[in-house]
Design a protein around this motif. Structure first.
Motif, mmCIF file in Angstrom:
data_model
loop_
_atom_site.group_PDB
_atom_site.id
_atom_site.type_symbol
_atom_site.label_atom_id
_atom_site.label_comp_id
_atom_site.label_asym_id
_atom_site.label_seq_id
_atom_site.Cartn_x
_atom_site.Cartn_y
_atom_site.Cartn_z
ATOM 1 N N HIS A 192 -20.155 48.770 15.233
ATOM 2 C CA HIS A 192 -21.398 48.220 15.310
ATOM 3 C C HIS A 192 -21.820 47.505 16.624
ATOM 4 O O HIS A 192 -23.275 46.620 16.596
ATOM 5 N N HIS A 197 -23.920 43.389 18.472
ATOM 6 C CA HIS A 197 -24.079 42.405 20.245
ATOM 7 C C HIS A 197 -24.493 43.871 21.226
ATOM 8 O O HIS A 197 -24.087 43.496 22.270
ATOM 9 N N ASP A 314 -21.743 38.699 14.428
ATOM 10 C CA ASP A 314 -20.635 39.347 12.761
ATOM 11 C C ASP A 314 -21.323 38.288 11.594
ATOM 12 O O ASP A 314 -20.595 39.188 10.802
#
Ligand code: FES
Ligand SMILES: [Fe+2]
Length: 374
Positions: A192, A197, A314
Motif C-alpha cells: 500500500h 504514503h 493508514d
C-alpha cells in the motif's frame, strides 16, 4: 428403511473451550501495552478499555504503577471514579459509592466502612481483578490472562526490546476503527505504501515501482526481516546515520512491530503496539526512542509529524475498508504481499492451540524470501 447406525457420525464432542483467544478473536495470556509511564501520575488513575474490559490504570503515592478491573464488585461503580487513599500504610483505592477500599497492589478489599464489630463479612475475601504490570523505558504493559482470577507470575516474560533510553523521544497514539486483526494486517501490508504514503517527501509517485526482495525469518512468536541496509526511499536514514546504517523489522504476537535503524553508536527504535479496545476499536501506539543521535533528536518534532501523517493515512484506509466490510467479510489475499497477513493468522491459531492444549508454542513460520513490486 432402518438406519445403519454405523453410518451415523459420532456426535460432535462438546465444543472445547478455547484458551488463549477470546470470542472476539483477541489473544489472551499475552502482554499488551496499556499506557505510557508519563500518563500515570502518582496518586492519580485513569480508565481504559482493554480487550473489551474496563481497566483502571494508576500510580500510587509510592510511585508504583498498578492495573485493576475498573468495576467495584459491590454495585459495579467504576473504581476509577474514586480516590486513592492510604489504609494502614497500604495504598488503596476507595469506591465513591460505599467506600470499600481495595489494595492497589493486590486488588484485595481492605476496608468496608459499614461493617459493625458483629458483622461476619470478611472484607479480605472480596477481590477485584489485578493485572500483572510491567513498566520499562517509559511504557506500561499489562498481562491479560484468559483467567480473570489469575494471580501470580505470568509464564510469559514481559516484552523486552534490549537496551533503550529511560523515556521515549516521542509517542504517537491513534485509535483505529478496526478489529485488532484488520489493524495489524493493514500496518504490515507492504503494497500500500506507493498508494497511501505517496507524499512528496517520502515516496512521490514519480519514484516508480521497484522489485523488492526481502528475506524473512522466524523469530520469537513472530518473524523478522533480517538485518539489512535500508532501501532507497530511506535516504533520510543514511543522511542522519551515515553509511554504516542497518535496519531490522520484527513482528511479534499479540501485535507488536518494531523497526530498528542503527549504526555502531546511534539507535533509532520505533515500536508500534496494538491494543484491542472494542470489537471495532484498536489503539495504535507508536513509541520512538532515540539514542546517541543528537541531530535526529533535534528533528524529533518533524519526525513525529511525519509519523503522524503515516498513521493517519493508514487510519483513513481502515475507515474506507469498513465501508466494504459492512456488506462483505471475505477478502482475497494474494502472494507475496499478503503472506505476512497469513502468517499472522497462523501464529494466532498456533498461540490459541498451544494454550488450549497446554503445550509449548511452536512457530509455524519457515524462513523465506518474499518479493513484490512497490
Ligand atoms: S459500589 Fe463500591 S462500595 Fe458499593
Ligand atoms: Fe501504512
Amino acid at each position: 428403511m432402518p438406519a445403519d447406525t454405523t453410518d451415523i457420525p459420532p456426535s460432535p464432542s462438546p465444543a472445547k473451550k478455547k484458551i488463549g483467544i477470546t470470542e472476539e478473536g483477541w489473544l489472551t495470556d499475552c502482554w499488551y501495552l496499556a499506557a505510557m509511564s508519563n500518563e500515570l501520575v502518582a496518586g492519580k488513575h485513569l480508565n481504559r478499555e482493554i480487550l473489551g474490559q474496563p481497566v483502571l490504570l494508576g500510580r500510587s503515592g509510592d510511585g508504583k504503577a498498578f492495573a485493576l478491573r475498573d468495576i467495584c464488585p459491590h454495585r459495579l461503580v467504576p473504581l476509577s471514579s474514586g480516590k486513592q487513599i492510604d489504609t494502614d500504610g497500604t495504598p488503596t483505592i476507595e469506591c465513591p459509592y460505599h467506600g470499600w477500599r481495595f489494595g492497589t497492589n493486590d486488588g484485595v478489599c481492605k476496608h468496608m466502612p459499614s461493617l459493625t464489630p458483629e458483622d461476619k463479612t470478611e472484607p479480605s475475601r472480596v477481590k477485584v481483578r489485578k493485572y500483572p504490570l510491567h513498566e520499562a523505558n517509559g511504557a506500561v504493559y499489562i498481562y491479560v490472562s484468559h483467567n480473570p482470577r489469575f494471580d501470580g507470575e505470568p509464564e510469559l516474560a514481559p516484552p523486552d526490546f534490549g537496551q533503550l533510553p529511560d523515556a521515549p523521544s516521542f509517542v504517537i497514539v491513534e485509535d483505529f476503527n478496526a478489529h485488532m486483526d484488520d489493524a495489524v494486517v493493514g500496518l504490515m501490508d507492504p503494497a500500500h505504501v506507493p498508494f497511501v504514503h505517496n507524499q512528496w517527501w517520502w515516496r512521490p509517485p514519480s519514484s516508480g515501482f521497484k522489485i523488492k526482495q526481502k528475506p524473512f525469518e522466524p523469530r520469537t512468536r513472530g518473524w523478522a526481516i533480517a538485518r539489512h541496509k535500508p532501501s532507497g526511499n530511506s535516504k533520510l536514514y543514511s543522511m542522519v546515520f551515515g553509511d554504516e546504517v542497518t535496519t531490522e523489522i520484527v513482528f511479534q504476537l499479540p501485535g507488536m512491530r518494531w523497526e530498528v535503524v542503527e549504526n555502531e553508536k546511534a539507535r533509532f527504535f520505533t515500536l508500534t503496539c496494538l491494543t484491542p479496545q472494542q470489537e471495532k476499536s484498536t489503539r495504535v501506539t507508536q513509541i520512538t526512542w532515540i539514542e546517541n543521535a543528537p541531530l535526529l533528536k533535534l528533528a524529533s518534532p518533524i519526525v513525529k509529524r511525519m509519523g503522524r501523517t503515516f498513521l493517519l493515512q493508514d487510519k483513513e484506509m481502515v475507515d474506507l475498508q469498513n465501508r466494504g466490510m459492512k456488506y462483505q467479510k471475505a477478502m482475497l489475499w494474494i502472494d507475496d504481499i499478503d503472506v505476512q497477513a497469513k502468517w499472522y493468522q497462523q501464529l494466532k491459531r498456533e498461540w490459541a492451540a498451544s494454550r488450549t492444549e497446554k503445550r509449548d508454542f511452536t512457530n509455524p513460520i519457515q524462513a523465506r524470501t518474499l518479493s513484490w513490486r512497490s
